[in-house]
Design an enzyme around this catalytic site. Structure first.
Site, PDB file in Angstrom:
ATOM      1  N   HIS A  63      27.882  40.697  36.379  1.00 28.04           N
ATOM      2  CA  HIS A  63      28.921  40.842  35.336  1.00 28.04           C
ATOM      3  C   HIS A  63      28.716  39.877  34.179  1.00 28.04           C
ATOM      4  CE1 HIS A  63      31.657  37.432  36.476  1.00 28.04           C
ATOM      5  NE2 HIS A  63      31.260  37.676  37.709  1.00 28.04           N
ATOM      6  N   ASP A 173      29.045  31.517  36.548  1.00 32.44           N
ATOM      7  CA  ASP A 173      29.625  32.743  37.114  1.00 32.44           C
ATOM      8  C   ASP A 173      29.943  33.674  35.937  1.00 32.44           C
ATOM      9  OD1 ASP A 173      31.168  34.701  38.303  1.00 32.44           O
ATOM     10  OD2 ASP A 173      32.834  33.360  38.780  1.00 32.44           O
ATOM     11  N   GLU A 201      34.796  42.020  35.330  1.00 28.06           N
ATOM     12  CA  GLU A 201      34.849  41.729  36.771  1.00 28.06           C
ATOM     13  C   GLU A 201      36.045  40.853  37.089  1.00 28.06           C
ATOM     14  OE1 GLU A 201      33.954  39.591  40.612  1.00 28.06           O
ATOM     15  OE2 GLU A 201      34.277  38.698  38.654  1.00 28.06           O
ATOM     16  N   GLU A 202      36.273  39.865  36.225  1.00 35.46           N
ATOM     17  CA  GLU A 202      37.275  38.826  36.526  1.00 35.46           C
ATOM     18  C   GLU A 202      38.709  39.339  36.490  1.00 35.46           C
ATOM     19  OE1 GLU A 202      36.313  36.184  37.774  1.00 35.46           O
ATOM     20  OE2 GLU A 202      34.382  35.578  36.929  1.00 35.46           O
ATOM     21  N   HIS A 312      35.164  28.911  38.193  1.00 33.93           N
ATOM     22  CA  HIS A 312      36.333  29.227  37.356  1.00 33.93           C
ATOM     23  C   HIS A 312      36.936  27.998  36.688  1.00 33.93           C
ATOM     24  CE1 HIS A 312      37.261  33.443  39.164  1.00 33.93           C
ATOM     25  NE2 HIS A 312      35.974  33.215  39.007  1.00 33.93           N
TER      26      HIS A 312
END
Lengths: 340, 336
Positions: A63, A173, A201-202, A312
């Site tokens: 992603h 990420d 995606e998140e 994150h």
């Protein structure tokens, strides 16, 4: 993996629904090595020609989006109220510089001076409903010349790789996954296959859903980053997985029970190729596999993840050797899955 | 002088209480533009102006140190355990980038608890649970990091809208810049008294550099140029000044009322924007040390309004720094 590509990718701002700059960068790196199209949501679907035709259609996916924040309103004093895009612990949001909007206006997320807090306030973590960004505007009128609700807000942090291979910065990420796929597309592959660089995606595995529908693969490999908790605050199985121990392949997480045969095959393949392999010691997290493995009539899916600390947050930490192990294992698994 | 540039370069220099040398050396080099008679003594930057021995002897101070952390232990896994150096808000520490001032500067990140382990996101970690990841084994870390090494938030400074600047150590580097700017304004004027400029160490841990320097300098009048709270929506108007509205002149039982009034009159006379900051006891600044130095001195606080104090995202308005400098300069031209 090209360290320069990795660094450049991580430093680009692109939260869910705002992946344009990431997409532009990726296209500039792959356009001479594959055929590609961009679907209505913004996913890049790239068809890579290999030396031979594959028995099975395999899709490799990563992603493009990262977690961030979004401006929800401009207050009378010119500060901006915020909401999280993706899962962000509000405790990592305060006391740091941010970039606001497409032009990257400099701002900060501050906090009332500790001197003026009550004892109770000092012990209370912030919430997204109470924090705000400050771009230095004197009032609402000045702020509105530069910022509108819906503008994205990004953490600003330095990206670094030490000589020893310790990687730190934002958005590892999943720009690491994008960097690995760029590398694979730019190399010679034994079989034809499809690479998808997906959006959103998140915020609920949304881009991968339409990409998997369009590609309609038999098999899928998801390249991701996953929580490593090998820090003094965690012991035993709570550490989940560890930096420097190689590619992480899960048997199960909160979104997917992985294909048992592929899970075992990944371990064998790693061992055959001298690639470090580990699994997670907790059932936690989730990734695009959750959408892909139940696409259409089902897709046999495996996720190969890089262990990453402080996921994150504005500063994730990883080991370059693990990122390389993930890329090597993805390549080896791709070759096998094409002919299974 | 270019005030923006001065503030920003001072802000990027590292100088945690007790280890101020990088910031102090930079401030000394800037002060040398205005006087040859300057040096670093016991960490404090001291520069002499005006007529030696002529009363009153005026001390103008801004502290050179910034808050930070100190390494207390290296774990078996190579993580650093820490303690605070000055007043740290524990709520803002998680996932901050830091620089450990070891044999060589070492970049690190403050560990945050990953969401899968966190049962309660409303918790604020205890200092004893906080540790720093430098990506090294214990053996590697011990080669470059020693217990007692200081840690700064990764130095950072940039312009926001208008004349606002954000940075990691504006408390009190913007005060240092204001003092330098004041000396810039009066550089061609003949001062009628002795003036000593002091950029003092260890303010954040209890005004210790100011105490020893004041003893040596022995001033009659002391101006403590520091920062104070600028109003934000989550704070109280009763405790805060307003950003962009000028220098905050202190009034307090421990300050000299006549001196405070004199600064107010100068501000009015010169049409410089100002605000009053009324405190009911000690001020929490170096002025508290100056007023009771030796046989005593008349002291006042001159504060630059600053938002988000003691976070790595402090914000000031450059106009407040300029107006504070002009106020100091106007006083120096007047005092005899």
């Amino acid at each position: 993996m090209d360290k320069k590509f990795l660094k450049e990718l991580c430093l680009i701002d692109g939260t869910s629904g705002d992946e344009d700059k990431v997409r532009g960068y990726i296209i500039s790196k792959i356009k001479d090595f594959c055929e590609y199209n961009v679907d209505p949501l913004g996913n890049i679907i790239a068809e890579k020609k290999g030396a031979g035709r594959a028995k099975n259609k395999v899709m490799v996916s990563a992603h493009m989006d990262e977690v961030g924040m979004i401006v929800t309103s401009v207050k009378a004093d010119g500060t901006l109220t915020l909401s999280a895009v993706g899962g962000i612990d509000p405790r990592v949001a305060i006391g740091r510089p941010v970039a606001v909007g497409d032009s990257g206006i400099c701002g900060v997320i501050g906090s009332k001076a500790v001197h003026n807090m009550t004892d109770e306030e000092k012990k209370t973590a912030p919430k997204f409903t109470t924090i705000y960004a400050d771009i230095g505007a004197a009032d609402k009128e000045e702020a509105e010349k530069y910022v509108q609700p819906g503008d994205r807000v990004y953490f600003k942090s330095e990206f670094g790789i030490t000589e020893d291979g310790f990687v730190s910065g934002k958005a590892i990420d999943d720009r690491f996954g994008c960097a690995a796929m760029i590398e694979m597309i730019r190399s010679e592959l034994p079989y034809d296959c499809t690479f998808t660089f997906v959006v959103q995606e998140e915020v609920g595995l949304r881009g991968s859903r339409t990409a998997a529908f369009a590609v309609d693969p038999d098999f899928a490999i998801v390249l991701e980053s996953t929580t490593a908790a090998d820090i003094p605050l965690a012991e035993g199985e709570k550490r989940c997985c560890e930096l420097g121990k190689g590619a992480v392949v899960s048997y199960m997480d909160r979104s997917t029970i992985y294909d048992k045969e592929l899970y075992r095959l990944s371990k064998e393949t790693a061992s055959e190729n001298g690639i470090n392999w580990q699994t997670k010691t907790m059932v936690a997290g989730g990734n695009d596999s959750g959408a892909i493995h139940i696409s259409k009539g089902g897709v046999r899916t495996i996720a190969i993840s890089a262990p990453c600390r402080y996921l994150h947050s504005p500063v994730c930490a990883a080991r370059f050797s693990d990122l390389e192990d993930c890329e090597k294992l993805a390549k080896a698994m791709l070759e096998k899955m094409c002919q299974l | 002088m270019d005030l923006n540039k001065t503030i920003m370069s001072l802000c990027l220099a590292k100088g945690v209480s007790g280890d101020e040398s990088e910031a102090a050396e930079l401030a000394l080099s800037m002060l040398k533009e205005y006087t040859d008679d300057c040096c670093i003594k016991n960490g404090n930057v001291i520069g002499h102006f005006g007529v030696k021995g002529k009363k009153p002897h005026v001390l103008i101070d801004a502290h050179i140190d910034q808050i930070g952390l100190v390494v207390t232990h290296i774990t078996e896994d190579g993580f650093l355990k820490i303690s605070n150096c000055g007043g740290i808000d524990r709520r803002i520490l998680a996932a901050q980038q830091v620089v450990v001032m070891g044999n060589v500067p070492v970049n690190g990140v403050i560990c945050s608890v990953p969401p899968h382990l966190e049962t309660d996101e409303s918790k604020v970690p205890e200092m004893a649970d906080i540790c720093i990841d430098v990506g090294m084994s214990k053996e590697q870390a011990e080669k470059v990091i020693s217990l007692g090494d200081k840690i700064v938030f990764a130095p950072h400074c940039e312009k926001l809208l208008g004349d606002r600047i954000s940075g990691t150590s504006l408390d009190d580097r913007c005060g240092v810049a204001a003092v330098l700017r004041a000396m810039d304004i009066v550089k061609d004027k003949a001062l009628q008294c002795e003036v000593t400029v002091l950029f003092s160490t260890q303010e954040e841990v209890g005004e210790r550099g100011a105490k020893i320097a004041a003893f040596d300098i022995d001033p009659d009048i002391a101006l403590a140029v520091d920062v104070s709270f600028a109003l934000t929506s989550d704070d109280s108007e009763l405790k805060c000044g307003k950003m962009g509205k000028g220098c905050m002149i202190g009034f307090s039982p421990v300050l000299d009322r006549g001196l405070s009034e004199q600064f107010r009159e100068i501000a009015v006379g010169k049409e410089l924007p100002y605000q009053t900051e009324v405190m009911s006891g000690t001020t929490g600044t170096n002025a508290d040390r100056f007023s009771v130095n030796r046989g005593g001195a008349k002291a006042v606080t001159l504060s630059i309004p600053l938002k988000y104090m003691h976070t790595p995202a402090e914000v000031i308005s450059v106009s407040d720094v300029e107006n504070t400098a002009r106020l100091i300069a106007a006083y120096l031209e007047e005092v005899k």
